[in-house]
Each structure stands twice: as structure tokens, then as C-alpha cells.
Write an enzyme that holds these catalytic residues in place. Structure first.
Site, PDB file in Angstrom:
ATOM      1  N   SER A 279       0.831  -1.197   0.000  1.00  0.00           N
ATOM      2  CA  SER A 279       0.000   0.000   0.000  1.00  0.00           C
ATOM      3  C   SER A 279       0.874   1.260   0.000  1.00  0.00           C
ATOM      4  CB  SER A 279      -0.964  -0.047   1.195  1.00  0.00           C
ATOM      5  OG  SER A 279      -1.909   0.985   1.125  1.00  0.00           O
ATOM      6  N   ASP A 331      -9.015  -4.794  -6.186  1.00  0.00           N
ATOM      7  CA  ASP A 331      -8.465  -3.859  -5.212  1.00  0.00           C
ATOM      8  C   ASP A 331      -8.640  -2.413  -5.685  1.00  0.00           C
ATOM      9  OD1 ASP A 331      -7.004  -2.468  -3.358  1.00  0.00           O
ATOM     10  OD2 ASP A 331      -5.183  -3.651  -3.576  1.00  0.00           O
TER      11      ASP A 331
END
Length: 508
Positions: A279, A331
Site C-alpha cells: 500500500s 483492489d
């Protein structure tokens, strides 16, 4: 000449009015951010971040007057529209692969390396993720280590007062204390935790960068405007996500100026450099790899679920030689960028303008569809190309009538509007993109075992946000690690068949 002068005066007054309105909007958002982050110190760096984020958010919402229920209804309609398009797609369509990632590349070997590196990227989150992933045994394993006094170990561990973070890293990675060169849990805006360790299994000096875990990290994420990042030897415009650029610069100075990498390679001079993160940590790790590449030409970077709005095209192409990005399913974060958000806003405005059903029906049907599935509804959508003035019923109920009559909506609903032609600097995922998807039906029982397939993809495949119940769950580090472990334990059957046909398997 008099009418011309009056017109110029009116134009000047209008420009001043809109400039004042924009300034007020920025101040409102800045006040909201300060209230939301009231627990953080209000120093100069935080004030600058609040101002930068407020300008970004106010520009995004300046030309819309949607209420939250309109957005929810639009997302419900858009999800069903996307599912209809996916169901109608020819299953024999050939997947477009990145030119720098040919099908014949050794996908299995890359998955093995990625699965190994993901353990370190997940371990960087410390005890919160370890406890979450080991609810029954985690607290017991950490309790003894956290309460034990280990003053001698604190010379390399910063910001971990009880030692729980470092203990969880030891448990997650299986490394010994002596294998760690530097561990820092110091966390400020643009300054994120990381650790440097010797990975003897892969003969690597490994740098793992933590992802988002605090409000300060969120501010780093939201500092999404572009910042110049000139790199010697790269032609074309070089710019990147500002917040992650700043974070990568902070870690770079620590590694190089403080001699951390020199210390690591003095212990293991024959090892190679590997950088990883998830991330926020993935974006920072990719930028850090770009900064370190001139000094370490053989370095490799494994970036898990990186943000889509990260690198300019020139830097994205440059990073393909040494960065591998891993994306799971639908995602949201790898598809998240300012141009993609503008595109999503346009689609929501257009799809609700072409729907004449009451809002309560759309929301109820949307909730049912998200929870239990079924066939996508046949509500009229933007695909019907109907003009909004032909609609006889109110748009989504009384609450949203303002949308149709507002001038801002009239401009945004048109593809040819100036708002759509506003230039946003395009940003892309770093490196080569390895996309992992579930093999089988889109919905499965909670108790059934998921099977995955992996294939090389193209960064252009992530230029649109996909609405799905999995868009947040697929971003979680434990989900990414579970998918990679499943692929490496069940190979070769879970790999994309087209990627295996010409694959040359090398010994790892």
C-alpha cells in the site's frame, strides 16, 4: 465601446467572485481536516499538508452538488452495469500483456519471490496485523516478549516502547535478532516506519516499508498532487505522488546518509538489495528503489497493492526493469488516482441522470445485490444514451432534483464539457504488473476455498475504478499474502494457462 467595457467589468467581477468562492471552499475543507486531525500537533508541516489536501479535495467537489444518497445510488447502479458488461464479455478474449512482461517470462519464479517478500511487507505493520492474523495464538506469543525488559535491543528499535512491534516482526519473519540492521517505528507525516534486515534465505539485504496504519500515514496518502522527481538518464516528464516522494526521500536519507546500507553490506557484501512494501509502503518502496537504482543497479523491488496514482509514464516505464507490482482482484487502491476519481464522478453523474426509478428502489435493490448477488438489474443506464430531458419522472426522488437543474451538473453530464477537458497529470502503477484473480465464479460461499490465477497484466488495465464488495477486502495485506501462498503451494495449476505455455522455468 461602452457595452464592451461593461462586459469586461462583469467578466472581471465574475472571475473575482469564483476566485473568492474557491478560496472559501479551501478554507472550509482545511478547517474540517484540522478538526478531524485535532489530536495531531498543529505545526508547520501539518498545516502545509492540511492546506495541500484541502485544495485537492475542494477542487474535486467544487463542480458537484450530489448528496450522499445520490452517490450511493450511483455506485449501486454502476456496479450492476460493470457486472453486466463483464458477463457479456467474450470468455475467449485474449489478455493484453505488457510488452516488457512477455508471456514467456518465468511467472512461477516471480510468484515465489513475491510470496517470500510479502511476509516482510506484512510484518512491517507490527503487532496489529499479527494479532489480527493470529487471533487465538498471537496474544499469547507476544505477551511474554512485550513484557520482558530488553534494554540492550533498543539501540536499533525506535518508537517501540513495549517491544511488541519488534516481537511480532521476529515471529512473522522467522529471523533472529542479529539479522536486523535497523528497525524504526518513528512515525510522522511524510516519515513512515521501516526496517532493514539480512535475508539469508534469498541472500539479500531487505528493506521493508510499512503501509498505512495511522492518521499521519493517511495525510501522507492524501498529499496526492504531483512533485517533480528528476532521475538521471530518464527522458520525458518525471514526476510522482508528493506524499510518497517525501516519504521515500526521508528513508533514502536514513539509509544513505546515516550509513545503514553501508553497515548492512559490510556484514554481507555479496548480498543484493531488495525493497518491499504494501500500500503506502509499496508506493514509497517503488520510489525508494528509483532513487537507489543508480547506486545499486541490481536491486529489485516487490510492490504489493501500490496506489495507481504514483508515477509519471516515463518513470513507470523506467521502473519496469526492477519493480514488480502485485495486485489482487478488484483492489481499489491500485486503481485510485485523481483522473480515475474524476472519471468515476462523471460516470455516477451520467448514470443517475439516465435513470428514472425512485431512489429508494435503487438503494434497496443495490443492498440486496451486494449481499446476495443475483442478476444485475435492468435499470436504464448511461449505456442507453438517453437524453435527460426525455425523462418524465424525477431523478432518484425529490432529494436529487437539484442535480438536474444545477448548471454544474449540466456541464459535468456532457462528455464535451470543459470540466472533462481539464488536464490532470496522468499517473501510473510502478513496474511490471502481476495481477492475481480468483479462479471460478465471482461469488462463492464463505466456507469454500478460494482458488487463484495469476498473469502478467498492463498498467492501462487499471485506469478505471471497479465497484465491488471486494474492492477493500482485496487490499488487505493478509488477503494478498494468503493469495500468494495459495498460488505457490498449488502451482502450476492455478497459474494462468496462457502464461505457462511458453514459460521457461528456472531454478530458484
Amino acid at each position: 465601446m461602452e457595452p464592451l467595457g461593461v462586459r469586461d467589468l462583469q467578466s472581471t467581477e465574475g472571475t473575482q467572485f469564483f476566485s473568492t468562492a474557491r478560496s472559501l471552499a479551501v478554507k472550509v475543507w482545511e478547517s474540517r481536516l484540522r478538526l478531524l486531525c485535532c489530536c495531531l500537533p498543529q505545526d508547520e508541516s501539518h498545516r502545509a499538508a492540511f492546506s495541500s489536501i484541502a485544495q485537492l479535495v475542494s477542487r474535486f467537489f467544487s463542480d458537484t452538488d450530489l448528496v450522499p444518497s445520490d452517490i450511493a445510488a450511483g455506485l449501486a447502479l454502476l456496479h450492476q452495469e460493470q457486472d453486466k458488461m463483464e458477463q457479456s464479455r467474450d470468455p475467449d478474449d485474449i489478455v493484453t500483456h505488457s510488452p516488457s512482461s512477455p508471456i514467456g517470462e518465468d511467472l512461477e519464479a516471480e510468484l515465489e519471490k513475491a510470496s517470500h517478500c510479502m511476509q516482510f511487507a506484512a510484518a512491517a505493520y507490527g503487532w496489529p496485523l499479527y494479532i489480527y492474523s493470529n487471533l487465538l495464538t498471537g496474544p499469547c506469543k507476544l505477551s511474554g516478549d512485550c513484557c520482558r525488559s530488553r534494554a540492550a535491543e533498543y539501540d536499533i528499535v525506535g518508537g517501540d516502547h513495549l517491544g511488541c512491534h519488534f516481537s511480532s516482526i521476529l515471529q512473522s519473519t522467522g529471523l533472529q535478532y542479529r539479522d536486523f540492521i535497523h528497525v524504526s517505528f518513528h512515525n510522522q507525516i511524510y516519515e513512515i516506519p521501516f526496517f532493514v534486515a539480512l535475508d539469508h534465505k534469498r541472500e539479500a539485504v531487505l528493506v521493508a516499508v510499512r503501509g498505512t496504519l495511522s492518521l499521519k500515514d493517511v495525510l501522507t496518502d492524501l498529499s496526492a498532487e504531483c512533485e517533480n522527481l528528476p532521475i538521471e538518464g530518464v527522458t520525458g516528464a518525471c514526476y510522482a505522488h508528493k506524499g510518497m516522494c517525501q516519504a521515500a526521500g526521508y528513508i533514502y536519507r536514513k539509509l544513505v546518509n546515516d550509513g545503514i546500507l553501508n553497515q548492512a553490506f559490510s556484514v554481507a557484501p555479496e548480498y543484493k538489495l531488495v525493497i518491499t512494501g504494501h500500500s503506502l509502503g509499496a508506493g514509497t518502496a517503488s520510489l525508494l528503489a528509483i532513487l537507489l537504482r543508480p547506486s545499486f543497479p541490481t536491486l529489485q523491488c516487490y510492490s504489493f497493492s501500490p496506489p495507481g496514482g504514483l508515477l509519471s509514464k516515463a518513470l513507470a516505464d523506467y521502473s519496469k526493469d526492477f519493480v514488480v507490482s502485485v495486485v489482487l482482484g478488484k483492489d481499489l487502491v491500485p486503481r485510485l488516482s485523481i483522473p480515475n476519481m474524476e472519471d468515476l464522478k462523471r460516470k455516477i453523474l451520467k448514470i443517475v441522470s439516465n435513470c428514472n426509478k425512485p431512489k429508494y428502489r435503487i438503494l434497496l435493490r443495490g443492498c440486496w445485490y451486494e449481499l446476495f448477488g443475483g442478476d444485475p438489474d435492468d435499470f436504464p443506464t448511461e449505456m442507453d444514451n438517453r437524453r435527460e430531458e426525455e425523462l418524465s419522472q424525477p431523478l432518484l426522488g425529490e432529494e436529487s432534483l437539484i442535480i438536474r437543474h444545477s448548471s454544474s451538473y449540466q456541464s459535468l453530464a456532457s462528455d464535451d464539457s470543459p470540466a472533462h477537458k481539464a488536464a490532470h497529470l496522468p499517473l501510473f502503477l510502478p513496474g511490471r504488473v502481476l495481477h492475481i484473480t480468483e479462479d471460478g465464479p465471482s461469488r462463492r460461499s464463505c466456507f469454500s476455498q478460494a482458488r487463484y490465477r495469476a498473469e502478467w497484466s498492463n498498467e492501462m488495465a487499471f485506469r478505471s475504478i471497479l465497484i465491488s464488495p471486494r474492492m477493500l477486502a482485496d487490499h488487505m495485506p493478509d488477503a494478498v499474502l494468503r493469495a500468494l501462498n495459495s498460488l505457490t503451494s498449488e502451482r502450476p495449476f492455478s497459474l494462468c494457462p496462457s502464461s505457462l505455455n511458453d514459460s521457461q522455468h528456472n531454478t530458484i
